[in-house]
Design an enzyme around this catalytic site. Structure first.
Site, PDB file in Angstrom:
ATOM      1  N   HIS A   1     -47.221  32.112 -18.103  1.00  0.00           N
ATOM      2  CA  HIS A   1     -47.171  31.150 -16.997  1.00  0.00           C
ATOM      3  C   HIS A   1     -46.668  29.782 -17.459  1.00  0.00           C
ATOM      4  O   HIS A   1     -46.193  28.973 -16.658  1.00  0.00           O
ATOM      5  CB  HIS A   1     -48.556  31.023 -16.364  1.00  0.00           C
ATOM      6  CG  HIS A   1     -48.544  30.624 -14.928  1.00  0.00           C
ATOM      7  ND1 HIS A   1     -47.548  29.863 -14.361  1.00  0.00           N
ATOM      8  CD2 HIS A   1     -49.426  30.872 -13.927  1.00  0.00           C
ATOM      9  CE1 HIS A   1     -47.820  29.659 -13.080  1.00  0.00           C
ATOM     10  NE2 HIS A   1     -48.945  30.260 -12.795  1.00  0.00           N
TER      11      HIS A   1
ATOM     12  N   ASP B   1     -32.908  41.736  -5.219  1.00  0.00           N
ATOM     13  CA  ASP B   1     -32.143  42.907  -4.800  1.00  0.00           C
ATOM     14  C   ASP B   1     -31.233  43.343  -5.946  1.00  0.00           C
ATOM     15  O   ASP B   1     -30.321  42.610  -6.333  1.00  0.00           O
ATOM     16  CB  ASP B   1     -31.317  42.574  -3.555  1.00  0.00           C
ATOM     17  CG  ASP B   1     -30.481  43.740  -3.049  1.00  0.00           C
ATOM     18  OD1 ASP B   1     -30.522  44.823  -3.654  1.00  0.00           O
ATOM     19  OD2 ASP B   1     -29.762  43.549  -2.047  1.00  0.00           O
TER      20      ASP B   1
END
Length: 425
Positions: free
Chosen positions: A154, A367
């Site tokens: 993170h 995508d």
């Protein structure tokens, strides 16, 4: 009833490096990065529509993307006399593994159950100085669909930053010559964003980290129906005229907060704080393409009685008020003073609920050539604090309501928590 998932590794984990030489050197970390350093997070994206050789296609695109996002291929290092942690652009690479699953996505109900650890290569939850900053596994199913799991440090990026990186991988996988967004990892104009976690560490009692619950939170995956959300929105509009519209995030978060508070059944005067993460890119005017951490943690203070027994629209108002304080807290560059020992204790223990909304971070826009994911599912191997993810992208549930994944109650309270959630109509 879902079958037991059987995953076989079709290739051993390997490091994927940039496909071309990249710059070296060290990049400084912001205080926002440092407050989240070495915290491991994971996202699983379920893609129903197949692409040709998904693992190899994504691996090649990943190598290409690391030319533009070369800091992601680096490591955290201690630099300087004080041993301050920096991001070293070493080009060592991102860990990558491919796997195959015996069965279909339908067999595992598109991960509408506790995510299988075998779907992600997490290196045993390692997130240290010498470890890769990101680890990716692509698992192909017999139906042609696949799951991409990414686990990341993170301190490298928030969820929006990881989404931007994965969108770039997808663009390159689809044949674009370069990413649509020019990435920026370091911006010297980045302001100091006040961080609740940093303030809490200074006030937390000794040994609080070792006393926190670890890996004993029950998994919850529910859909909050639109009938409930729309009813709360209408009631808020009627009872709190002039306060702005109630959002789906506010209605869903208020519902989960109230249901959880009722389930754990603390004393009415006990603190029941809520902490939610806010993407503050638009507030601080950071350059487009910045993919480091740019989040602030907003604190909502209330008693258990006020949350459990209060009207749901009043609970919404508490959350909305905290959201409206975000610009002020950024201007002041200071968190509220944590002078209340009871509140500090609650923030370090089981009474707190931490919320992170991934509805607009961009993970649902990734995508690789066959379309965007059907689901985005968060996961953590080490669960140190009660955590909830409201309004997750879930194309299969969009018409029914808002998808919520949570790790926020122990087994002792999970039955009552689920019973409270089931009453939301």
């Amino acid at each position: 009833m879902s079958m037991r998932l059987v995953v076989t590794k079709s290739s051993p984990p390997a490091l994927v490096v940039p496909s071309k030489p990249t710059p070296g050197g060290n990049l400084p970390l912001t205080s926002t990065d440092k407050s989240r350093l070495f915290v491991s997070f994971a996202s699983l994206m379920v893609f129903e529509r197949p692409i040709h050789e998904p693992a190899e296609t994504i691996r090649r695109a990943l190598s290409h993307a690391l030319v533009y996002y070369y800091p992601v291929a680096g490591r955290m290092v201690a630099a300087g006399a004080g041993g301050d942690v920096h991001l070293a652009c070493t080009g060592e690479g991102v860990a990558f593994a491919s796997a195959t699953a015996i069965g279909t996505l339908q067999d595992i109900s598109f991960l509408h159950a506790s995510p299988e650890l075998s779907l992600r290569y997490g290196g045993g939850g390692r997130c240290g100085m010498s470890d890769p900053l990101a680890m990716i596994q692509v698992t192909q199913f017999a139906c042609g669909g696949y799951v991409l799991a990414v686990t990341w440090n993170h301190g490298l990026a928030d969820a929006s930053g990881i989404a931007q990186f994965l969108q770039a991988v997808g663009e390159l996988a689809r044949g674009l010559p370069s990413p649509a967004v020019v990435p920026i990892r370091y911006d010297e104009s980045f302001p100091d964003i006040p961080q609740l976690m940093s303030a809490l560490r200074r006030r937390a009692p000794a040994g609080h980290e070792s006393s926190q619950h670890l890996a004993d939170y029950a998994y919850t995956d529910v859909t909050i129906p639109w009938s409930f959300i729309n009813r709360v929105k209408a009631e808020f509009r009627r009872t709190h005229a002039g306060c702005g519209a109630c959002t789906a995030f506010e209605a869903v978060t208020a519902a989960v907060w109230q249901c959880r508070t009722r389930a754990i059944n603390n004393a009415a005067d006990a603190p029941a704080p809520l902490v939610f993460s806010a993407n503050v890119r638009t507030h601080v005017g950071i350059a487009d393409g910045y993919y480091g951490n740019c989040v602030s943690s907003q604190l909502v203070v209330a008693t258990s009685g006020a949350v459990a027994s209060g009207d749901i629209v009043d609970v919404v108002k508490l959350i909305k008020d905290a959201k409206e304080r975000i610009p002020e807290s950024l201007v002041r560059r200071k968190m509220p003073e944590l002078d209340d020992g009871g509140l500090v204790g609650a923030l370090c223990g089981y009474s707190v609920l931490r919320v992170s909304c991934w509805s607009r971070v961009g993970l649902d826009a990734v995508d690789f050539g066959g379309g965007t994911p059907e689901r985005v599912v968060p996961d953590l191997e080490r669960k140190r604090s009660p955590l909830c993810f409201p309004c997750l992208p879930c194309a299969r549930n969009d018409r029914a309501g808002a998808n919520v994944v949570a790790f926020c109650v122990t087994e002792e309270h999970v039955h009552e928590f689920h019973a409270q959630l089931a009453r939301l109509q």
